[in-house]
Design a protein around this motif. Structure first.
Motif, short mmCIF file in Angstrom:
data_model
loop_
_atom_site.label_atom_id
_atom_site.label_comp_id
_atom_site.label_asym_id
_atom_site.label_seq_id
_atom_site.Cartn_x
_atom_site.Cartn_y
_atom_site.Cartn_z
N ARG A 144 161.22 83.18 9.66
CA ARG A 144 160.55 83.23 8.35
C ARG A 144 160.75 84.58 7.68
O ARG A 144 160.90 84.67 6.47
CB ARG A 144 159.06 82.92 8.49
CG ARG A 144 158.82 81.43 8.74
CD ARG A 144 157.38 81.12 8.96
NE ARG A 144 156.62 81.15 7.70
CZ ARG A 144 155.37 80.79 7.60
NH1 ARG A 144 154.70 80.37 8.67
NH2 ARG A 144 154.74 80.85 6.45
N PHE A 146 163.88 84.76 5.52
CA PHE A 146 164.01 83.81 4.41
C PHE A 146 163.31 84.34 3.17
O PHE A 146 162.20 84.87 3.27
CB PHE A 146 163.40 82.46 4.80
CG PHE A 146 163.53 81.43 3.72
CD1 PHE A 146 164.65 80.62 3.65
CD2 PHE A 146 162.55 81.29 2.75
CE1 PHE A 146 164.79 79.68 2.64
CE2 PHE A 146 162.67 80.36 1.74
CZ PHE A 146 163.80 79.55 1.68
N GLN A 147 163.94 84.18 2.00
CA GLN A 147 163.32 84.63 0.75
C GLN A 147 163.68 83.66 -0.38
O GLN A 147 164.85 83.33 -0.59
CB GLN A 147 163.83 86.02 0.39
CG GLN A 147 163.28 86.55 -0.91
CD GLN A 147 163.82 87.94 -1.25
OE1 GLN A 147 164.66 88.48 -0.56
NE2 GLN A 147 163.32 88.49 -2.32
N ILE A 186 158.38 75.04 6.34
CA ILE A 186 157.88 75.77 7.50
C ILE A 186 158.01 74.89 8.73
O ILE A 186 157.51 73.76 8.77
CB ILE A 186 156.41 76.18 7.28
CG1 ILE A 186 156.34 77.14 6.08
CG2 ILE A 186 155.83 76.81 8.53
CD1 ILE A 186 154.94 77.41 5.59
N GLU A 212 155.02 78.79 12.99
CA GLU A 212 154.45 80.05 12.51
C GLU A 212 155.52 81.09 12.23
O GLU A 212 155.36 81.93 11.35
CB GLU A 212 153.46 80.58 13.56
CG GLU A 212 152.74 81.83 13.14
CD GLU A 212 151.76 82.31 14.20
OE1 GLU A 212 151.43 83.51 14.16
OE2 GLU A 212 151.34 81.51 15.05
N HIS A 213 156.64 81.01 12.95
CA HIS A 213 157.66 82.06 12.85
C HIS A 213 159.00 81.59 12.30
O HIS A 213 159.89 82.41 12.11
CB HIS A 213 157.89 82.70 14.22
CG HIS A 213 156.65 83.28 14.82
ND1 HIS A 213 156.07 84.42 14.34
CD2 HIS A 213 155.87 82.84 15.83
CE1 HIS A 213 154.97 84.68 15.04
NE2 HIS A 213 154.83 83.74 15.95
N HIS A 214 159.16 80.30 12.04
CA HIS A 214 160.47 79.78 11.63
C HIS A 214 160.40 78.86 10.41
O HIS A 214 159.38 78.22 10.16
CB HIS A 214 161.13 79.03 12.79
CG HIS A 214 161.50 79.92 13.91
ND1 HIS A 214 160.68 80.13 15.00
CD2 HIS A 214 162.61 80.67 14.12
CE1 HIS A 214 161.26 80.98 15.82
NE2 HIS A 214 162.43 81.33 15.32
N MET A 215 161.52 78.81 9.71
CA MET A 215 161.70 77.89 8.58
C MET A 215 162.83 76.94 8.94
O MET A 215 163.75 77.31 9.66
CB MET A 215 162.14 78.65 7.32
CG MET A 215 161.22 79.73 6.80
SD MET A 215 159.88 79.10 5.82
CE MET A 215 160.72 78.47 4.38
#
Length: 133
Positions: free
Chosen positions: A46, A49-50, A83, A86-89
Motif C-alpha cells: 500500500r 501505491f498512489q 485494498i 492492511e498492507h497490500h493493494m
C-alpha cells in the motif's frame, strides 16, 4: 515506476515498486464482478501505491453478507485497484500502461470455483482456494 489508468483515463495511479507476479482469481464473486473467467491482479505494498487523478470517480461496492469489496470507475466501469489487506493493494493487471514488461501469470487462486467452461492453459501454479492452499 509502474503507471496505470482506467479505460477512459479518468482514474490514474502509479506504483513505486517493481511488479512482475500476476495472480488470477477464479472465484464466482470475481467472475461476476468482471463478467469474465476471473480477474488478473498484481499485489503491491500500500505504501508504494498512489492515486494520481480521478479519486472522485471511484465507486465502491460491497457484496452483502461478505467481507469483499470491489471498486470501479463511475465513467467507464473499469475495475480499479482495491485494498487486499492492511498492507497490500490489488491492482487489475489490465490497467497497467507502463511497467508491465515483466508481468507473468504465476498463480491461479480459487481454481475449485472456476467456471466449467474455463481452461487454464498457462504454467501458473493452481491453488484450490486462496493463495497457499
Amino acid at each position: 515506476m509502474t503507471k496505470g489508468e482506467c479505460n477512459c483515463g479518468a482514474v490514474t495511479f502509479d506504483i513505486k515498486s517493481q511488479v512482475s507476479d500476476v495472480f488470477i482469481c477464479h472465484c464466482s464473486i470475481c467472475r461476476k464482478s468482471t463478467g469474465s473467467g476471473g480477474i488478473a491482479v498484481v499485489i503491491v505494498p500500500r505504501a508504494d501505491f498512489q492515486w494520481l487523478s480521478g479519486e472522485n470517480q471511484i465507486q465502491k461496492w460491497n457484496k452483502p453478507g461478505h467481507d469483499w469489496e470491489t471498486s470501479f470507475c463511475k465513467c467507464c466501469g473499469s475495475p480499479l485497484p482495491g485494498i487486499d489487506s492492511e498492507h497490500h493493494m490489488y491492482v487489475p493487471a489490465s490497467l497497467i500502461t507502463e511497467g508491465a514488461e515483466n508481468l507473468e501469470v504465476v498463480h491461479h487462486i480459487w481454481v475449485n470455483s472456476k467456471a466449467g467452461w474455463e481452461v487454464i492453459a498457462d504454467a501458473g501454479k493452481q491453488h484450490k482456494g486462496a493463495f497457499g492452499s
